[in-house]
Design an enzyme around this catalytic site. Structure first.
Site, PDB file in Angstrom:
ATOM      1  CE  LYS A  13     -11.327   5.442  -3.330  1.00 13.45           C
ATOM      2  NZ  LYS A  13     -10.209   5.137  -4.437  1.00 13.45           N
ATOM      3  NE  ARG A  88     -15.487  -0.540  -6.499  1.00 16.21           N
ATOM      4  CZ  ARG A  88     -14.224  -0.192  -6.289  1.00 16.21           C
ATOM      5  NH1 ARG A  88     -13.324   0.547  -7.198  1.00 16.21           N
ATOM      6  NH2 ARG A  88     -13.549  -0.577  -5.511  1.00 16.21           N
ATOM      7  NE  ARG A 122       1.105   1.194  -2.308  1.00 19.68           N
ATOM      8  CZ  ARG A 122      -0.271   1.398  -2.676  1.00 19.68           C
ATOM      9  NH1 ARG A 122      -1.068   2.167  -1.549  1.00 19.68           N
ATOM     10  NH2 ARG A 122      -1.027   0.600  -3.268  1.00 19.68           N
ATOM     11  NE  ARG A 152      -0.810  -3.272  -2.186  1.00 19.30           N
ATOM     12  CZ  ARG A 152      -1.833  -2.631  -1.995  1.00 19.30           C
ATOM     13  NH1 ARG A 152      -1.720  -1.930  -0.826  1.00 19.30           N
ATOM     14  NH2 ARG A 152      -2.781  -2.159  -2.682  1.00 19.30           N
ATOM     15  NE  ARG A 163      -5.474  -0.669  -8.678  1.00 14.29           N
ATOM     16  CZ  ARG A 163      -4.448  -0.526  -7.484  1.00 14.29           C
ATOM     17  NH1 ARG A 163      -3.275  -0.312  -7.644  1.00 14.29           N
ATOM     18  NH2 ARG A 163      -5.176   0.098  -6.343  1.00 14.29           N
TER      19      ARG A 163
END
Length: 204
Positions: A13, A88, A122, A152, A163
């Site tokens: 996004k 959201r 990632r 991360r 998430r």
């Protein structure tokens, strides 16, 4: 043009929002950015949000909606805007309907299993922030600046799954909500960055 960008965490996004906003010459409104700005400037609504954040609580919908409404009333939004990270949930979507009329909602449609693999693989450079994936990057050194790559904290399997679960429960129902209103456009988010952007331009 007034747009909303939907998509699961890691769907791209942020990357697409910057490109779309520049293409249409409208502001890219990231709720994270406007929250930080209001907190930093200690605005009245920023102080409201801070009271919840300091207690470790979620900022309630009405405060989030107030921050967004103040932002979209600013002069640079006269010709439209792109909302990224808002709404959201259904309550926020209903509040947004009362503020303004949204022209299109672009949903970056992704396979959640593939997305989990994409996120957990990632690796990010600690110096310049460049992103890589373990499937194509075998060493731990950034090609751009030579910095060390790291994973991360929010890219671990446990955090990613959490998430995505939150997304499915609260945000995914927005797809049906906007489909019923006839403003939803699905774009295949599993394509390359360029291909996704080309698909978005076609639907606009």
């Amino acid at each position: 043009m007034k747009l909303v960008l939907l998509g699961a965490p890691g769907a791209g996004k942020g990357t697409q929002a910057v490109r779309i906003a520049a293409h249409l010459n409208i502001p890219h409104i990231s709720t994270g950015d406007i929250f930080r700005k209001n907190l930093k400037e200690a605005t009245p609504v920023g102080l409201k949000a801070k009271a919840y954040i300091d207690k470790g609580q979620l900022v309630p919908d009405e405060v989030t909606c107030e921050i967004v409404e103040l932002r979209i009333k600013e002069d640079d939004c006269k010709n439209g805007f792109l909302l990224d990270g808002f709404p959201r949930n259904i309550a926020q979507a209903e509040a947004l309907d009362k503020m303004t009329k949204i022209d299109k909602v672009i949903n970056l449609d992704v396979d959640l299993k593939a997305l989990a693999d994409r996120l957990t693989g990632r690796r990010v450079c600690e110096k310049c922030g460049e992103s890589y994936h373990v499937s194509t990057k075998k060493d731990e050194t950034c090609d751009k600046c030579g910095g060390k790559l790291y994973q991360r904290a929010d890219d671990t399997l446990e955090t990613v799954n959490s998430r995505l679960t939150v997304y499915e429960q609260s945000t995914a129902p927005l797809i049906a909500y906007y489909k019923d209103k006839g403003v939803l456009v699905n774009v295949d988010g599993m394509q390359s960055i360029e291909a996704v952007f080309e698909s978005v331009k076609k639907v606009l």
